[in-house]
Design a protein around this motif. Structure first.
Motif, PDB file in Angstrom:
ATOM      1  N   ILE A 100       1.126  -0.774   0.079  1.00 11.42           N
ATOM      2  CA  ILE A 100      -0.301  -0.059   0.171  1.00 11.42           C
ATOM      3  C   ILE A 100       0.881   1.494  -0.135  1.00 11.42           C
ATOM      4  O   ILE A 100       1.100   1.586   0.710  1.00 11.42           O
ATOM      5  CB  ILE A 100      -0.967  -0.351   1.180  1.00 11.42           C
ATOM      6  N   GLY A 101       0.619   2.391  -1.043  1.00  9.49           N
ATOM      7  CA  GLY A 101       1.832   3.366  -1.135  1.00  9.49           C
ATOM      8  C   GLY A 101       1.657   3.954  -2.342  1.00  9.49           C
ATOM      9  O   GLY A 101       0.441   3.779  -2.869  1.00  9.49           O
ATOM     10  N   GLY A 102       2.847   4.692  -2.194  1.00 10.67           N
ATOM     11  CA  GLY A 102       2.057   5.723  -3.938  1.00 10.67           C
ATOM     12  C   GLY A 102       3.483   5.309  -5.331  1.00 10.67           C
ATOM     13  O   GLY A 102       2.842   4.255  -4.953  1.00 10.67           O
ATOM     14  N   GLU A 103       3.611   6.731  -5.832  1.00 11.59           N
ATOM     15  CA  GLU A 103       4.871   6.219  -6.833  1.00 11.59           C
ATOM     16  C   GLU A 103       5.317   5.371  -6.202  1.00 11.59           C
ATOM     17  O   GLU A 103       6.274   4.959  -7.027  1.00 11.59           O
ATOM     18  CB  GLU A 103       5.369   7.445  -7.000  1.00 11.59           C
ATOM     19  N   ASP A 104       6.531   5.677  -5.286  1.00 14.17           N
ATOM     20  CA  ASP A 104       7.419   4.939  -5.055  1.00 14.17           C
ATOM     21  C   ASP A 104       7.922   3.443  -4.440  1.00 14.17           C
ATOM     22  O   ASP A 104       8.126   2.153  -5.056  1.00 14.17           O
ATOM     23  CB  ASP A 104       8.227   6.070  -3.607  1.00 14.17           C
ATOM     24  N   THR A 105       6.452   3.556  -3.336  1.00 11.51           N
ATOM     25  CA  THR A 105       6.675   2.271  -3.175  1.00 11.51           C
ATOM     26  C   THR A 105       5.604   0.976  -3.984  1.00 11.51           C
ATOM     27  O   THR A 105       6.360   0.178  -3.801  1.00 11.51           O
ATOM     28  CB  THR A 105       5.050   1.871  -2.137  1.00 11.51           C
ATOM     29  N   LEU A 106       4.987   1.364  -4.648  1.00  8.61           N
ATOM     30  CA  LEU A 106       4.685   0.804  -6.322  1.00  8.61           C
ATOM     31  C   LEU A 106       5.702   0.713  -6.547  1.00  8.61           C
ATOM     32  O   LEU A 106       5.149  -0.441  -7.784  1.00  8.61           O
ATOM     33  CB  LEU A 106       3.066   1.502  -6.297  1.00  8.61           C
ATOM     34  N   GLY A 107       6.266   1.458  -7.226  1.00  8.72           N
ATOM     35  CA  GLY A 107       7.197   1.240  -7.758  1.00  8.72           C
ATOM     36  C   GLY A 107       8.511  -0.359  -7.308  1.00  8.72           C
ATOM     37  O   GLY A 107       8.450  -1.031  -8.661  1.00  8.72           O
ATOM     38  N   VAL A 108       8.842  -0.642  -6.908  1.00  3.60           N
ATOM     39  CA  VAL A 108       9.327  -1.307  -6.517  1.00  3.60           C
ATOM     40  C   VAL A 108       8.575  -1.854  -6.279  1.00  3.60           C
ATOM     41  O   VAL A 108       8.856  -3.693  -6.288  1.00  3.60           O
ATOM     42  CB  VAL A 108       9.526  -1.189  -4.449  1.00  3.60           C
ATOM     43  N   ALA A 109       7.048  -2.384  -5.704  1.00  2.51           N
ATOM     44  CA  ALA A 109       6.481  -3.750  -6.230  1.00  2.51           C
ATOM     45  C   ALA A 109       6.075  -4.322  -7.346  1.00  2.51           C
ATOM     46  O   ALA A 109       6.605  -4.564  -8.054  1.00  2.51           O
ATOM     47  CB  ALA A 109       4.560  -3.285  -5.461  1.00  2.51           C
ATOM     48  N   ALA A 110       6.025  -3.497  -8.496  1.00  2.00           N
ATOM     49  CA  ALA A 110       5.830  -3.161  -9.841  1.00  2.00           C
ATOM     50  C   ALA A 110       7.529  -4.024 -10.147  1.00  2.00           C
ATOM     51  O   ALA A 110       7.461  -5.209 -10.872  1.00  2.00           O
ATOM     52  CB  ALA A 110       6.117  -2.369 -10.528  1.00  2.00           C
ATOM     53  N   ALA A 111       8.311  -3.523  -9.503  1.00  2.00           N
ATOM     54  CA  ALA A 111       9.976  -4.278  -9.555  1.00  2.00           C
ATOM     55  C   ALA A 111       9.742  -5.679  -9.937  1.00  2.00           C
ATOM     56  O   ALA A 111      10.283  -6.449 -10.354  1.00  2.00           O
ATOM     57  CB  ALA A 111      11.128  -3.504  -9.308  1.00  2.00           C
ATOM     58  N   LEU A 112       9.776  -5.446  -8.343  1.00  2.00           N
ATOM     59  CA  LEU A 112      10.251  -7.199  -7.332  1.00  2.00           C
ATOM     60  C   LEU A 112       8.702  -8.186  -8.120  1.00  2.00           C
ATOM     61  O   LEU A 112       9.258  -9.288  -8.605  1.00  2.00           O
ATOM     62  CB  LEU A 112       9.288  -6.710  -6.142  1.00  2.00           C
ATOM     63  N   SER A 113       7.642  -7.917  -8.248  1.00  2.00           N
ATOM     64  CA  SER A 113       7.117  -8.557  -9.455  1.00  2.00           C
ATOM     65  C   SER A 113       7.456  -9.042 -10.520  1.00  2.00           C
ATOM     66  O   SER A 113       7.128  -9.932 -11.515  1.00  2.00           O
ATOM     67  CB  SER A 113       5.217  -8.055  -9.172  1.00  2.00           C
ATOM     68  N   ASP A 114       7.680  -7.804 -11.214  1.00  2.00           N
ATOM     69  CA  ASP A 114       8.092  -7.950 -12.535  1.00  2.00           C
ATOM     70  C   ASP A 114       8.984  -9.483 -13.562  1.00  2.00           C
ATOM     71  O   ASP A 114       9.335  -9.343 -13.989  1.00  2.00           O
ATOM     72  CB  ASP A 114       7.536  -6.541 -13.908  1.00  2.00           C
ATOM     73  N   ASP A 115      10.587  -8.651 -12.471  1.00  2.00           N
ATOM     74  CA  ASP A 115      11.436  -8.869 -12.782  1.00  2.00           C
ATOM     75  C   ASP A 115      11.963  -9.930 -11.059  1.00  2.00           C
ATOM     76  O   ASP A 115      13.440 -10.446 -11.658  1.00  2.00           O
ATOM     77  CB  ASP A 115      12.462  -7.636 -12.563  1.00  2.00           C
ATOM     78  N   ASN A 116      11.489  -9.805 -10.357  1.00  2.00           N
ATOM     79  CA  ASN A 116      11.825 -10.601  -9.496  1.00  2.00           C
ATOM     80  C   ASN A 116      10.722 -12.168  -9.564  1.00  2.00           C
ATOM     81  O   ASN A 116      11.283 -12.684  -8.070  1.00  2.00           O
ATOM     82  CB  ASN A 116      12.618 -10.132  -8.766  1.00  2.00           C
ATOM     83  N   GLY A 117       9.640 -11.867  -9.439  1.00  2.00           N
ATOM     84  CA  GLY A 117       8.767 -13.488  -9.834  1.00  2.00           C
ATOM     85  C   GLY A 117       7.789 -13.395  -7.904  1.00  2.00           C
ATOM     86  O   GLY A 117       8.138 -14.128  -7.316  1.00  2.00           O
ATOM     87  N   ILE A 118       8.287 -12.002  -6.803  1.00  2.00           N
ATOM     88  CA  ILE A 118       7.356 -11.922  -6.023  1.00  2.00           C
ATOM     89  C   ILE A 118       6.194 -11.530  -6.750  1.00  2.00           C
ATOM     90  O   ILE A 118       6.086 -10.726  -6.925  1.00  2.00           O
ATOM     91  CB  ILE A 118       7.838 -11.095  -4.820  1.00  2.00           C
ATOM     92  N   PRO A 119       5.315 -12.528  -5.616  1.00  2.00           N
ATOM     93  CA  PRO A 119       3.706 -11.404  -5.867  1.00  2.00           C
ATOM     94  C   PRO A 119       3.574 -10.658  -5.269  1.00  2.00           C
ATOM     95  O   PRO A 119       3.318 -10.861  -4.002  1.00  2.00           O
ATOM     96  CB  PRO A 119       2.836 -13.326  -5.539  1.00  2.00           C
ATOM     97  N   CYS A 120       3.106  -9.664  -6.407  1.00  2.00           N
ATOM     98  CA  CYS A 120       2.527  -8.699  -5.338  1.00  2.00           C
ATOM     99  C   CYS A 120       0.761  -7.864  -6.246  1.00  2.00           C
ATOM    100  O   CYS A 120       1.151  -7.982  -7.473  1.00  2.00           O
ATOM    101  CB  CYS A 120       3.823  -7.343  -5.729  1.00  2.00           C
ATOM    102  N   VAL A 121       0.756  -7.278  -5.048  1.00  2.00           N
ATOM    103  CA  VAL A 121      -0.588  -6.376  -5.193  1.00  2.00           C
ATOM    104  C   VAL A 121      -0.399  -5.418  -4.850  1.00  2.00           C
ATOM    105  O   VAL A 121      -0.172  -5.134  -3.828  1.00  2.00           O
ATOM    106  CB  VAL A 121      -2.023  -7.390  -5.288  1.00  2.00           C
ATOM    107  N   GLY A 122      -1.129  -3.830  -5.635  1.00  2.00           N
ATOM    108  CA  GLY A 122      -0.463  -2.948  -5.006  1.00  2.00           C
ATOM    109  C   GLY A 122      -2.247  -2.251  -4.724  1.00  2.00           C
ATOM    110  O   GLY A 122      -3.602  -2.704  -5.867  1.00  2.00           O
TER     111      GLY A 122
END
Length: 342
Positions: A100-122
């Motif tokens: 749960i977060g803004g541009e920065d927090t969700l940017g990290v979540a996107a990188a973890l989900s798309d590039d590192n295979g960590i299942p994330c929902v924002g």
């Protein structure tokens, strides 16, 4: 299934409502267990977590802030940060993560989900309301209400002393809070980051207001800039995401107005009061719905996505879209407010 939850970036009203919505539906409808990571991305980096069940979310709906704590930690800038997060999720047997977060927090979540295979929902969170993928973010309505009430109160003291009052509100790159609260509060000048301002024009509006025997209120976003200048900084330090600390444009502008018009000018900086305290009814409603739909996305295995408000519907959009660009004030909307300047 066990789901991790964290809140990152600046706190804002409604965070606890999201947490409550996630946990209540996840436990009751899906039989999930939850782990709350403390202080944003610092939690999974340092294996700092707490149990998160229905007893922990009772009574938190009207509370401001976040029971999980928050920080501006950027794990992508920490050596071995991604692996440390993977190890932490494995340690706590977490199968998916809701960020749960803004541009920065969700940017990290996107990188973890798309590039590192960590299942994330924002879940989008910012009082600035500047995420382009959602019509509104929770916290914004509360911030506007607080700023509007402050402007209402400042009108009377401005009239009593016939002085200019400059109100500085939050808004680093987008002037939504200034525009909404300034229009709702009857401000005579509204200055936003999207439109560089002419100090001489501001002074002309101020002078015009005094001619009508009224004291002017100027609302300015912290990121607003004069035509021949730059943003005013609190200091030169940067946070973990490379952001400077903005503050001071209101004080600078008040001095310029006083120097150029000869009228007394004072500044009120609302600062963190805008994002503290009890969330408005709208923000509780929106945050709760975001939480309910976020855990639905986890249940559906729809990772790498963020919940968003479109009209009155909650939809899912790619996390990458959520952080691709900022939502800024349309020139047409700003022009509407210009009718009341001066």
């Amino acid at each position: 299934m066990r789901v991790g939850v964290l809140t990152g970036g600046g706190d804002c009203p409604g965070l606890n409502a999201v947490i409550r919505g996630v946990v209540r539906k996840g436990v009751q409808d899906y039989g999930y267990e939850f782990v709350g990571f403390k202080d944003g991305w610092r939690g999974p980096l340092e294996n700092d977590a707490m149990p998160l069940g229905i007893p922990q979310v009772r009574g938190i709906l009207p509370r401001g802030g976040t029971v999980l704590g928050s920080s501006r930690t950027n794990p992508l800038k920490v050596e071995g940060g991604v692996q440390r997060i993977k190890d932490s999720l494995a340690k706590f047997e977490v199968d998916a993560l809701i960020a749960i977060g803004g541009e920065d927090t969700l940017g990290v979540a996107a990188a973890l989900s798309d590039d590192n295979g960590i299942p994330c929902v924002g879940v989008p969170k910012t009082i600035d309301n500047d995420l382009s993928a959602t019509d509104y973010t929770f916290g914004f309505d509360t911030a506007v209400n607080i700023a509007t009430e402050a402007i209402d109160r400042l009108h009377t003291t401005a009239e009593s002393h016939m002085r200019v009052l400059v109100v500085e509100v939050m808004g680093r790159h987008a002037g939504w809070i200034a525009l909404h609260s300034g229009l709702a509060g009857g401000a005579n000048v509204i200055l936003i980051p999207e439109q560089r301002f002419d100090v001489d024009q501001v002074c002309a509006w101020v002078t015009s207001r005094f001619r009508a025997s009224y004291a002017p209120i100027v609302v300015v976003s912290e990121g607003a800039m004069p035509k021949d200048g730059d943003v005013v900084l609190k200091d030169d330090s940067l946070d973990a995401f490379g952001h400077v600390r903005l503050s001071g444009v209101g004080e600078w502008l008040a001095k310029e107005i006083e120097k150029r018009t000869g009228k007394e000018a004072r500044t009120t900086v609302l600062g963190h009061v805008q994002r503290g305290g009890t969330p408005s009814a709208f923000d509780r409603w929106l945050a709760t719905r975001f939480g309910l739909h976020a855990v639905d996305a986890v249940h559906d295995g729809d990772f790498g996505r963020m919940v968003a408000l479109r009209g009155t519907d909650i939809v899912r959009v790619p996390l990458a879209d959520a952080t691709a660009r900022l939502k800024t004030v349309d020139p047409g909307l700003y022009a509407e407010a210009g009718v009341f300047f001066g």
